[in-house]
Design an enzyme around this catalytic site. Structure first.
Site, mmCIF file in Angstrom:
data_model
loop_
_atom_site.group_PDB
_atom_site.id
_atom_site.type_symbol
_atom_site.label_atom_id
_atom_site.label_comp_id
_atom_site.label_asym_id
_atom_site.label_seq_id
_atom_site.Cartn_x
_atom_site.Cartn_y
_atom_site.Cartn_z
ATOM 1 N N GLU A 1 12.727 -5.364 2.204
ATOM 2 C CA GLU A 1 11.585 -5.771 1.380
ATOM 3 C C GLU A 1 12.017 -5.810 -0.083
ATOM 4 O O GLU A 1 12.363 -4.782 -0.663
ATOM 5 C CB GLU A 1 10.447 -4.764 1.557
ATOM 6 C CG GLU A 1 9.105 -5.396 1.822
ATOM 7 C CD GLU A 1 8.044 -4.369 2.121
ATOM 8 O OE1 GLU A 1 7.534 -3.741 1.172
ATOM 9 O OE2 GLU A 1 7.719 -4.199 3.311
ATOM 10 N N ARG B 1 -2.733 7.888 -5.810
ATOM 11 C CA ARG B 1 -2.794 7.763 -4.348
ATOM 12 C C ARG B 1 -1.787 8.650 -3.644
ATOM 13 O O ARG B 1 -1.871 8.886 -2.450
ATOM 14 C CB ARG B 1 -2.522 6.313 -3.949
ATOM 15 C CG ARG B 1 -3.626 5.341 -4.273
ATOM 16 C CD ARG B 1 -3.161 3.914 -4.045
ATOM 17 N NE ARG B 1 -2.577 3.711 -2.731
ATOM 18 C CZ ARG B 1 -3.244 3.309 -1.666
ATOM 19 N NH1 ARG B 1 -4.545 3.088 -1.757
ATOM 20 N NH2 ARG B 1 -2.649 3.131 -0.522
ATOM 21 N N TYR C 1 -6.464 -3.567 -4.219
ATOM 22 C CA TYR C 1 -5.618 -3.151 -3.106
ATOM 23 C C TYR C 1 -6.489 -2.476 -2.049
ATOM 24 O O TYR C 1 -7.227 -1.537 -2.341
ATOM 25 C CB TYR C 1 -4.524 -2.187 -3.559
ATOM 26 C CG TYR C 1 -3.626 -1.766 -2.424
ATOM 27 C CD1 TYR C 1 -2.549 -2.551 -2.046
ATOM 28 C CD2 TYR C 1 -3.890 -0.607 -1.703
ATOM 29 C CE1 TYR C 1 -1.737 -2.196 -0.985
ATOM 30 C CE2 TYR C 1 -3.094 -0.236 -0.635
ATOM 31 C CZ TYR C 1 -2.017 -1.032 -0.286
ATOM 32 O OH TYR C 1 -1.228 -0.675 0.779
ATOM 33 N N ARG D 1 12.581 -1.021 0.478
ATOM 34 C CA ARG D 1 12.616 -0.302 1.745
ATOM 35 C C ARG D 1 13.169 -1.175 2.848
ATOM 36 O O ARG D 1 13.218 -2.405 2.732
ATOM 37 C CB ARG D 1 11.222 0.203 2.130
ATOM 38 C CG ARG D 1 10.139 -0.848 2.296
ATOM 39 C CD ARG D 1 8.809 -0.187 2.654
ATOM 40 N NE ARG D 1 7.726 -1.142 2.782
ATOM 41 C CZ ARG D 1 6.491 -0.836 3.176
ATOM 42 N NH1 ARG D 1 6.203 0.405 3.477
ATOM 43 N NH2 ARG D 1 5.557 -1.772 3.263
ATOM 44 N N ASP E 1 -6.618 -0.844 2.021
ATOM 45 C CA ASP E 1 -6.049 -0.527 3.317
ATOM 46 C C ASP E 1 -6.851 -1.283 4.375
ATOM 47 O O ASP E 1 -7.975 -1.731 4.134
ATOM 48 C CB ASP E 1 -6.109 0.979 3.585
ATOM 49 C CG ASP E 1 -5.115 1.756 2.732
ATOM 50 O OD1 ASP E 1 -4.021 1.220 2.471
ATOM 51 O OD2 ASP E 1 -5.432 2.902 2.329
ATOM 52 N N ARG F 1 2.024 -8.984 -8.003
ATOM 53 C CA ARG F 1 3.426 -8.828 -7.634
ATOM 54 C C ARG F 1 3.598 -9.448 -6.256
ATOM 55 O O ARG F 1 2.701 -9.400 -5.406
ATOM 56 C CB ARG F 1 3.833 -7.360 -7.589
ATOM 57 C CG ARG F 1 4.034 -6.747 -8.951
ATOM 58 C CD ARG F 1 5.257 -7.306 -9.667
ATOM 59 N NE ARG F 1 6.501 -6.726 -9.155
ATOM 60 C CZ ARG F 1 7.702 -7.151 -9.499
ATOM 61 N NH1 ARG F 1 7.836 -8.199 -10.304
ATOM 62 N NH2 ARG F 1 8.788 -6.561 -9.029
ATOM 63 N N ARG G 1 1.653 18.003 -0.801
ATOM 64 C CA ARG G 1 1.241 19.053 0.136
ATOM 65 C C ARG G 1 2.174 20.256 0.024
ATOM 66 O O ARG G 1 3.385 20.095 -0.093
ATOM 67 C CB ARG G 1 1.268 18.534 1.573
ATOM 68 C CG ARG G 1 0.398 17.323 1.803
ATOM 69 C CD ARG G 1 0.222 17.073 3.297
ATOM 70 N NE ARG G 1 -0.468 15.795 3.486
ATOM 71 C CZ ARG G 1 0.064 14.746 4.091
ATOM 72 N NH1 ARG G 1 1.287 14.812 4.559
ATOM 73 N NH2 ARG G 1 -0.632 13.633 4.214
#
Length: 370
Positions: free
Chosen positions: A301, A173, A348, A281, A350, A250, A177
């Site tokens: 987190e 994922r 998972y 984070r 989005d 998790r 670039r």
């Protein structure tokens, strides 16, 4: 058999709310129940110090699908927030996703040719033709420097396992670039709903009966008797009484802190890569909406092992769990229940994907059978 409702929808997250909205539009009687004290699942927001807080971690909406973008925009206005996280590793800040800014910070590479050559040399040396685990996959994609500096420790901390024990697809994922572009999502449409996601959930559930603090499994036979059709968005293994064993997840723990400063870290999301830091984070929520409040609120987190008493956030999609899930899928096909969402599909998702899935299943698994 006469029932009180056409649909019982278990779970008021995005999947359940979208399904309820589509059903209500065509005149169906829906009851939505949720064991939490609030609607909206993991996209639920709350206010602290007049700042909109993403209670269950950062949620940035992004999609290339104009239909989905228009669908959510019917309920609220989105701002122009662009997700550009940074990560702190070995005492230095690096831009994410991996791009020319990152390569300059790592090696001083100025041109794409320099960066590509550096990565290719390391791929040739450390990569493998057929990666069998996440570590091999990462080394084969970006080489040793990026993997050891920016991937290995963060990933092992997030999943609680060695990178050599994780499946390779997890790392696929990650964007790479060869441009100076810090926009994490390479999607046409991106932003944060002004005032948070509750406006979308409230709009989706308008006209639908909702019961909170209500657990389907506390009185399963009663709830099953209420409606002709059940839409289930909880854990699929729990629905089938764990006949083939428990699926693994998790979990996450969130710690909020009010800071007496107008700006704590200068960015909405800062990752903490090193294994010596227990959290992954820090989110500074006001930056999602370009806030000017005199104080700020941060959320740390912490990734955690999962138990039935904790929230299930990330499916552990290894071979063992996928084998278990496939058995539940076979049972689901023989059931009249419609299963959807991250927990019911052990996948998972989005946010835009959940919305699309709910609309698709409403049309194909509900409307076409009626």
């Amino acid at each position: 058999m006469t029932t009180d409702y056409d649909l019982l929808i278990v779970g008021s997250g995005l999947f359940g709310a979208v399904f309820a909205h589509e059903a209500t539009k065509i005149g169906k009687r829906c009851l939505v129940i949720d064991k939490r004290s609030h609607r909206g699942g993991n996209v639920y927001c709350e206010k602290i110090e007049d700042i909109t807080i993403h209670k269950y971690g950062a949620h940035i909406f992004h999609t290339n699908d104009k239909f989905i973008w228009d669908y959510v925009n019917q309920f609220t206005t989105f701002n122009h927030y662009i997700n550009s996280p940074v990560t702190l590793a070995k005492g230095r800040l690096y831009n994410l996703p991996f791009n020319m800014n990152t390569f300059y910070q790592l090696w001083g590479a100025i041109t794409p040719e320099e960066a590509r050559a550096k990565i290719n040399v390391q791929i040739d040396r450390f990569g493998v033709a057929n990666p069998a685990n996440l570590e091999e996959q990462a080394l084969s994609m970006v080489g040793k420097d990026i993997y050891e500096t920016l991937i290995k420790e963060y990933t092992e901390k997030q999943w609680g396992r060695k990178a050599t024990e994780l499946p390779p697809f997890i790392i696929k994922r990650l964007p790479i670039r060869y441009t100076f572009d810090n926009n994490y999502f390479n999607d046409t449409y991106q932003g944060i709903p002004v005032g948070g996601y509750n406006k979308i959930i409230d709009g989706l559930l308008e006209g639908t009966e909702i019961r909170l603090n209500t657990d389907f499994f506390d009185d399963r036979s009663y709830f099953e008797s209420l409606a002709e059709t059940i839409v289930f968005t909880g854990k699929i293994d729990e629905y089938f009484d764990y006949q083939f064993g428990e699926l693994e997840y998790r979990s996450l723990r969130f710690e909020n802190e009010i800071i007496n400063s107008s700006n704590f870290q200068g960015n909405a999301v800062v990752n903490y890569n090193d294994a010596t830091v227990p959290f992954t984070r820090i989110i500074e929520h006001k930056h999602f909406e370009f806030g000017k409040q005199p104080q700020t609120v941060i959320t740390k987190e912490y990734p955690e092992s999962w138990s039935s008493k904790k929230e299930a956030f990330y499916p552990v999609n290894d071979k063992k769990n996928q084998a278990i899930y496939k058995q539940y899928c076979l049972m689901a096909k023989d059931s009249k229940v419609i299963f959807g969402g991250r927990l019911a599909e052990y996948k998972y998702y989005d946010m835009h994907q959940i919305i699309a899935s709910a609309i698709r299943k409403f049309k194909t698994e509900y409307c076409e059978t009626k």
